[in-house]
Design an enzyme around this catalytic site. Structure first.
Site, short mmCIF file in Angstrom:
data_model
loop_
_atom_site.label_atom_id
_atom_site.label_comp_id
_atom_site.label_asym_id
_atom_site.label_seq_id
_atom_site.Cartn_x
_atom_site.Cartn_y
_atom_site.Cartn_z
N GLN A 17 -6.18 5.70 -4.56
CA GLN A 17 -5.16 5.03 -3.75
C GLN A 17 -5.60 3.60 -3.43
O GLN A 17 -6.51 3.39 -2.63
CB GLN A 17 -4.97 5.81 -2.44
N SER A 70 -5.48 -0.04 1.03
CA SER A 70 -6.16 -0.86 2.04
C SER A 70 -6.79 -2.10 1.43
O SER A 70 -7.26 -2.08 0.28
CB SER A 70 -7.25 -0.04 2.72
N SER A 99 -11.29 5.42 -2.21
CA SER A 99 -12.04 6.65 -2.49
C SER A 99 -11.92 7.01 -3.97
O SER A 99 -10.82 7.02 -4.52
CB SER A 99 -11.48 7.82 -1.68
N GLU A 129 -0.22 12.18 2.71
CA GLU A 129 -1.66 12.05 2.94
C GLU A 129 -2.04 12.61 4.31
O GLU A 129 -3.01 13.37 4.43
CB GLU A 129 -2.07 10.56 2.85
C1 LIG Z 1 -13.51 7.94 4.22
C2 LIG Z 1 -12.38 6.97 4.05
C3 LIG Z 1 -11.68 6.96 2.88
C4 LIG Z 1 -10.66 6.04 2.68
N1 LIG Z 1 -10.02 6.06 1.48
C5 LIG Z 1 -9.08 5.15 1.24
C6 LIG Z 1 -8.44 5.10 -0.04
O1 LIG Z 1 -8.75 5.88 -0.95
N2 LIG Z 1 -7.51 4.17 -0.26
C7 LIG Z 1 -7.13 3.27 0.70
O2 LIG Z 1 -6.25 2.47 0.42
N3 LIG Z 1 -7.72 3.28 1.93
C8 LIG Z 1 -8.68 4.18 2.21
N4 LIG Z 1 -9.30 4.20 3.44
C9 LIG Z 1 -8.98 3.14 4.40
C10 LIG Z 1 -8.24 3.61 5.64
O3 LIG Z 1 -6.90 3.88 5.38
C11 LIG Z 1 -8.43 2.49 6.68
O4 LIG Z 1 -9.81 2.42 6.99
C12 LIG Z 1 -7.64 2.75 7.92
O5 LIG Z 1 -6.26 2.65 7.68
C13 LIG Z 1 -8.04 1.78 9.06
O6 LIG Z 1 -7.99 0.46 8.61
P1 LIG Z 1 -9.21 -0.52 8.83
O7 LIG Z 1 -10.46 0.14 8.36
O8 LIG Z 1 -8.86 -1.83 8.21
O9 LIG Z 1 -9.36 -0.68 10.40
P2 LIG Z 1 -8.50 -1.67 11.36
O10 LIG Z 1 -7.06 -1.58 10.98
O11 LIG Z 1 -9.18 -3.01 11.28
O12 LIG Z 1 -8.73 -1.01 12.75
C14 LIG Z 1 -9.89 -1.24 13.54
C15 LIG Z 1 -9.72 -0.53 14.87
O13 LIG Z 1 -8.58 -1.08 15.59
C16 LIG Z 1 -7.65 -0.05 15.91
N5 LIG Z 1 -6.30 -0.56 15.80
C17 LIG Z 1 -5.80 -1.34 14.80
N6 LIG Z 1 -4.50 -1.61 15.01
C18 LIG Z 1 -4.14 -0.96 16.15
C19 LIG Z 1 -2.93 -0.83 16.87
N7 LIG Z 1 -1.80 -1.42 16.47
N8 LIG Z 1 -2.94 -0.05 17.98
C20 LIG Z 1 -4.08 0.55 18.43
N9 LIG Z 1 -5.26 0.46 17.77
C21 LIG Z 1 -5.30 -0.27 16.65
C22 LIG Z 1 -7.90 1.05 14.88
O14 LIG Z 1 -7.50 2.32 15.37
C23 LIG Z 1 -9.42 0.98 14.69
O15 LIG Z 1 -10.07 1.70 15.72
C24 LIG Z 1 -10.33 5.11 3.68
C25 LIG Z 1 -11.03 5.11 4.89
C26 LIG Z 1 -12.06 6.03 5.09
C27 LIG Z 1 -12.80 6.00 6.38
#
Ligand SMILES: Cc1cc2nc3c(=O)[nH]c(=O)nc-3n(C[C@H](O)[C@H](O)[C@H](O)COP(=O)(O)OP(=O)(O)OC[C@H]3O[C@@H](n4cnc5c(N)ncnc54)[C@H](O)[C@@H]3O)c2cc1C
Length: 411
Positions: free
Chosen positions: A139, A142, A174, A257
């Protein structure tokens, strides 16, 4: 051992018996306390490659015997059965030492999206190749600046004749390092509000211009990756849905998902926890008993929420807000259960691998809990979804919903 379901219809009982006969002939029973999920195991590159191959082989066995994609249409390699039959098969399969985990993204996420939004040629090409173990998917959603705010993505796709040319960077992808295909979101129009200028592509991961760089996690294992896209050419025929209509298509993937992560939980069931407490002689301790009861309750609640989600699917509906409830409860469950497991282990909870009880399964579960809690949308985001879509609370102010994406301030 047989699974007794008192109110199961005669037809479902016959189906269960048929599934069990197939499984007994083709797989070994799962040892007590073990899990099909790699989340509970320490991974090396070699162990991962072997796991992916085992998943491919098991999918191929399922397909060759008519047990792949139980509720998928038969013309695309499925069994043409019901969602209830798929659940029965999954219950029986869980008792055997087999896994299709590497196909989770394909079968639980992109497959249903192609079924819902794909044209006939796409369904006919991609779906059977997921079910028979040929194509593992990843996928590519992100980005470094677009996680929770996924619609803020800046990977760009520009039309060039019958192709799109894609440039940008994805992250946390992933399994990109062993995937054959990826579902990719890219911006195709910068002059409309952010949700309206995104297109959903199906991309061959061996296309020139794709570079996959592994990222190492707290577990020591590189499960996900950065993916750099430089002048990657994708045929226009690989657009899923409409050009600039990708946000709606992506909602189908994201709902599925959440339901899959919520339904799978940590991949380590209540029985494994009970087995640990029994093995450590702790089941007579009243506080441990209360904790185990709470754990069992969470496990059963998730099962019932899963039933609700399946009932919805049976009516031909895509996963809705109940998927966010499941995802949140699964997050709470993995956090509480891994705390409990390590507390049960006491000082041995500080050990790892072969030195720790159960080969370090619960240490891995503890370290891996953030994949359930963050992946597929964080707990905070699920709370936002529930607040707005279920409880009807006022939504967050979103000035970025109406402005052209080009004019939004960005990092
Ligand atoms: C093990 C793992 C596998 C993954 N696999 C994939 C994959 O295969 N493909 C893919 O595309 N993505 C993948 N991801 C990414 C995942 O979807 C993102 O990490 C997730 O959506 C959070 O985005 P970010 O890491 O950019 O955090 P951010 O969006 O930067 O968030 C940081 C913090 O701020 C908080 N926050 C942000 N916005 C808000 C809001 N509006 N209200 C309240 N709190 C908020 C969040 O909850 C978090 O605590 C994976 C992540 C993990 C951990």
């Amino acid at each position: 051992m047989t699974t007794q379901i008192p109110d199961e219809s005669a037809a479902d009982q016959a189906f269960r018996a048929e599934a069990r006969t197939f499984l007994e002939a083709h797989a070994r029973p799962r040892p007590p306390g073990s899990s099909s999920s790699p989340l509970g195991k320490e991974m090396t590159a070699e162990a991962e490659a072997a796991h992916v191959q085992e998943c491919r082989d098991w999918q191929a066995t399922l397909a060759a015997n008519g047990w792949a994609g139980i509720s998928w249409p038969a013309e695309y390699g499925g069994r043409g059965g019901t969602v209830g039959q798929a659940r029965i098969f999954a219950q029986e399969e869980a008792r055997f030492d087999v896994s299709s985990g590497a196909f989770m993204v394909a079968i639980a996420m992109v497959g249903p999206t192609i079924i819902a939004h794909g044209v006939e040629e796409q369904k006919a090409y991609y779906l059977p190749r997921m079910l028979d173990g040929e194509h593992v998917w990843c996928q590519l959603f992100s980005e470094p600046g677009a996680g929770s705010d996924l619609a803020g993505l800046t990977t760009r796709a520009e039309r060039d004749g019958d192709e799109f040319v894609v440039n940008g960077q994805k992250v946390w992808t992933s399994g990109a390092h062993f995937s054959d295909w990826g579902m990719l979101l890219a911006r195709t129009d910068w002059d409309v509000p952010k949700h309206r200028g995104i297109t959903y592509f199906l991309v061959d991961m061996r296309s020139p211009g794709i570079e996959v760089r592994p990222l190492r996690q707290i577990t020591g294992y590189a499960h996900f990756n950065e993916v750099f896209l430089t002048d990657v050419r994708i045929p226009a025929a690989n657009v899923l849905g409409e050009v600039n209509g990708g946000w709606g298509v992506a909602q189908t993937t994201l709902g599925n998902e959440r339901a899959a992560i919520g339904g799978g939980g940590s991949g380590i069931g209540f029985k494994a926890l009970l087995h640990l407490a029994e093995a450590l002689g702790r089941t007579g301790d009243p506080t441990v008993r209360q904790d185990l009861a709470r754990s069992y309750t969470r496990f059963e609640l998730l099962n019932w929420l899963g039933q609700r989600a399946r009932a919805r699917a049976k009516q031909g509906k895509q996963p809705g807000s109940e998927a966010s409830v499941m995802k949140m409860l699964a997050s709470q469950r993995v956090a509480a259960d891994s705390d409990l497991a390590l507390a049960l282990e006491g000082p041995a909870g500080m050990l790892q691998s072969g030195d720790a009880p159960e080969e370090g399964m619960f240490q891995q579960m503890f370290l891996n809990q953030w994949s359930v809690r963050i992946g597929g949308g964080t707990e905070q985001i699920q709370r936002n979804v529930l607040g707005e879509r279920v409880l009807g609370l006022p939504s967050e102010p979103r000035p970025d919903k109406s402005l052209p994406f080009r004019d939004l301030p960005r990092n």
